[in-house]
Write a protein that holds these residues in place. Structure first.
Motif, PDB file in Angstrom:
ATOM      1  N   GLU A  69     -42.811  30.704 -33.331  1.00  0.00           N
ATOM      2  CA  GLU A  69     -41.633  31.138 -34.091  1.00  0.00           C
ATOM      3  C   GLU A  69     -41.600  32.669 -34.122  1.00  0.00           C
ATOM      4  OE1 GLU A  69     -39.248  29.344 -35.526  1.00  0.00           O
ATOM      5  OE2 GLU A  69     -40.106  27.421 -34.894  1.00  0.00           O
ATOM      6  N   GLY A 115     -34.195  33.680 -36.654  1.00  0.00           N
ATOM      7  CA  GLY A 115     -35.360  33.033 -36.086  1.00  0.00           C
ATOM      8  C   GLY A 115     -35.121  32.541 -34.665  1.00  0.00           C
ATOM      9  N   THR A 118     -37.214  30.218 -31.562  1.00  0.00           N
ATOM     10  CA  THR A 118     -38.374  29.403 -31.223  1.00  0.00           C
ATOM     11  C   THR A 118     -38.558  29.449 -29.714  1.00  0.00           C
ATOM     12  OG1 THR A 118     -37.928  27.919 -33.077  1.00  0.00           O
ATOM     13  CG2 THR A 118     -39.416  27.121 -31.360  1.00  0.00           C
ATOM     14  N   ARG A 164     -39.259  36.110 -35.421  1.00  0.00           N
ATOM     15  CA  ARG A 164     -38.198  36.509 -36.360  1.00  0.00           C
ATOM     16  C   ARG A 164     -37.732  37.921 -36.002  1.00  0.00           C
ATOM     17  NH1 ARG A 164     -37.772  33.201 -40.539  1.00  0.00           N
ATOM     18  NH2 ARG A 164     -37.001  34.716 -42.033  1.00  0.00           N
TER      19      ARG A 164
END
Lengths: 348, 224
Positions: free
Chosen positions: A176, A140, A142, A178
């Motif tokens: 976010e 992940g 951010t 991924r």
């Protein structure tokens, strides 16, 4: 003498720690003053912290926090524009800075919101040490824009020109993302240094900005097998006769012809005046023709088919063995886990 | 230590090779010219003619071969029939062992008969020698050189010769099944002088053989 040195160290070493602790204490105290609306005292503390003459060590995070509280304090004092300036200073240093609604008034929040509109910045939260199994897990990230922007997020190897685009579009605030560990070519990211590159253009001010985050990836898998080394010249049979071979064939044929001519003249008894010389001459002619023919043939055909076939078989065996090794290695690589760690930047 | 006879030795050699499937058989037809020259009591008698025959060879493994051949024909000394004209018939069997890829040691027995309407003379010889094979430039073309010492010669009506030698040279071509060879061979016999005269004799031949191998292989083999 030793005791004197120790005493000196005890006096010197706590200095920076105490200084840091003082900054943190002062920030805590400022926050308490802010909660109690004692902004005059708060401003004194905060200005001392951000002053170039501050006797204390001020970290980047502490400076951002000081700007944030300064901006909020000035807004409370009615100096909204000045407060916005400090909010902007905080946002420029850390786009992730934010005001907690339960600690700040609506006026402060509104001023901070204006500051975010006036300031365009992109941010990436630092990655932590982590291990993921790309078959079942994702890494992940951010990212953040201080206000609405056209954002492109690309992940690439540090020494590559192009990478995989994780996001492209309009965004506002944190987002976010991924990543499944695969690069644009569909292969698992190899061990190495990578960068996450954010580039965006503000939709309000049309200013561009960019940010980078470097991190390293190490593939964790079972040890790979080495492929077989390339065949060396000494591992292969000669595929051509030497150039002198043709002459040798000629001499062999002529030698046999000579032997045929010699036998009736040496082995035979001279008193018989015979020995089948005509027969021997026939063989001599045949051997000479074979020798000359062999000379011509070898000049035109120096290749050795048996050796060529044997070498081809050796090469095929090596290729098959290497193919099997590559397959086994691919299987191991497909089961690899990715160890992710923050990195300082490109280069060793 | 028990004595092992020649046929028994051949069987001992052949059986394992047969079991391993390493036996090949070659059969062939022979046609050739022969020249028979004899000097006896100062008179030279020369006769020549065309011979026909056949050959059979069995190769066991990479090293051993047994070879037999028979041939015969009339030898004439002049355009018109004379008493010097005679027929020759010959049968021989020999065994060879390859000691080097290019060298074969050989030994064999030969039975020969010269006959005409008046008499018949039998020859029995035992020879020992070697054959070397030299590959020439083409695939499956081989030159052959032979040399023999003939220590035992039995001739009916004559004492054994003091000298018995044979030499030969030839070229072989070996196809996948067919092979063709051409050979020149010279045999020389010098008898001991008797009453001031010496009998000298020699037989030279030029033979062409066309043969076939079974089973078929692409590999050149020793042929007689």
């Amino acid at each position: 003498m030793r005791h004197a040195v120790l005493a000196g160290l005890l006096l010197v070493l706590p200095g920076p720690a105490v200084a840091q602790g003082n900054t943190a204490d002062q920030l805590e105290q400022a926050a308490r003053y802010h909660a109690a609306l004692d902004v005059e005292r708060e401003l004194v503390l905060l200005r001392r912290i951000i002053s170039p003459n501050s006797p204390f060590v001020v970290t980047h995070e502490q400076r951002v926090l000081a700007y944030k509280y300064l901006g909020a304090a000035l807004v409370v004092l009615g100096q909204r524009d000045s407060g916005i300036v400090y909010f902007q200073a905080a946002l420029e240093r850390d786009p992730f800075v934010d005001l907690e609604p339960q600690k700040f008034t609506p006026a402060e929040l509104a001023a901070f919101s204006d500051a975010k509109r006036l300031t365009f910045g992109l941010g990436i939260r630092a990655v932590a040490f982590d291990t993921i199994d790309p078959r079942t897990e994702r890494l992940g990230f951010t990212v953040l824009t201080t206000h609405a922007a056209d954002l492109r997020v690309e992940l690439r190897s540090a020494d590559a020109q192009a990478g995989v685009v994780l996001y492209q579009g309009i965004t506002d605030g944190p987002r976010e993302l991924r990543w499944d560990g695969l690069l644009a070519d569909g292969h698992l990211a190899a061990t190495g240094r990578y960068e996450l590159l954010l580039s965006g253009v503000s939709q309000l001010t049309h200013r561009p900005d960019s940010a980078r985050l470097y991190f390293s990836i190490q593939q964790d898998h079972a040890p790979l097998e080495d492929t077989l080394a390339a065949l060396r010249p000494e591992d292969l049979l000669p595929e051509q006769h030497p150039a002198a071979m043709a002459r040798t064939e000629l001499f062999k044929g002529l030698g046999i012809a000579a032997a045929a001519l010699v036998i009736p003249r040496t082995v035979a008894n001279g008193q018989l005046h015979g020995g089948g010389r005509t027969f021997a001459d026939g063989i001599a002619v045949t051997a000479s023709v074979a020798g000359i023919g062999g000379f011509i043939f070898r000049q035109r055909h120096r290749e050795i088919p048996a050796n060529i076939a044997a070498n081809a078989e050796r090469r095929a065996q090596r290729a098959a063995a290497n193919g099997a090794i590559r397959d086994r290695n691919q299987t191991r690589l497909a089961q690899a886990r990715l160890i992710v760690a923050p990195a300082a930047g490109v280069g060793p | 230590m028990p004595r092992v006879s020649g046929p028994a030795l051949a069987i001992l050699v052949a059986v394992p090779a047969l079991a391993a499937g390493q036996v090949s058989v070659q059969g062939g037809l022979l046609v050739g010219r022969a020249e028979h020259r004899v000097v006896d009591a100062g008179t030279l008698v020369a006769a020549s003619g065309t011979l026909f025959g056949g050959a059979l060879a069995v190769t066991m493994g990479e090293r051993f071969q047994i070879h037999g051949e028979a041939l015969g024909g009339p030898l004439t000394s002049a355009a018109t029939p004379s008493l010097e004209d005679h027929d020759v018939a010959e049968a021989q069997i020999s065994g060879g062992m390859k000691v080097r890829p290019w060298l074969i040691l050989e030994s064999g027995l030969s039975f020969r008969s010269f006959s005409n309407s008046l008499a018949r003379q039998h020859w029995t010889t035992w020879r020992i020698g070697a054959e070397t094979r030299v590959p020439l430039g083409f695939e499956n073309v081989t030159a052959v050189l032979r040399g023999y010492w003939i220590p035992l010669v039995s001739v009916s009506g004559l004492s054994s010769p003091d000298v018995g030698l044979a030499a030969g040279v030839g070229v072989d071509w070996r196809g996948r099944r067919l092979d063709i060879s051409a050979r020149y061979t010279l045999e020389r016999y010098d008898f001991a002088p008797s009453n001031g005269a010496q009998r000298l004799e020699e037989l030279s031949t030029f033979r062409v053989r066309v043969g076939m191998w079974w089973p078929r292989t692409g590999r050149a083999k020793h042929s007689a």
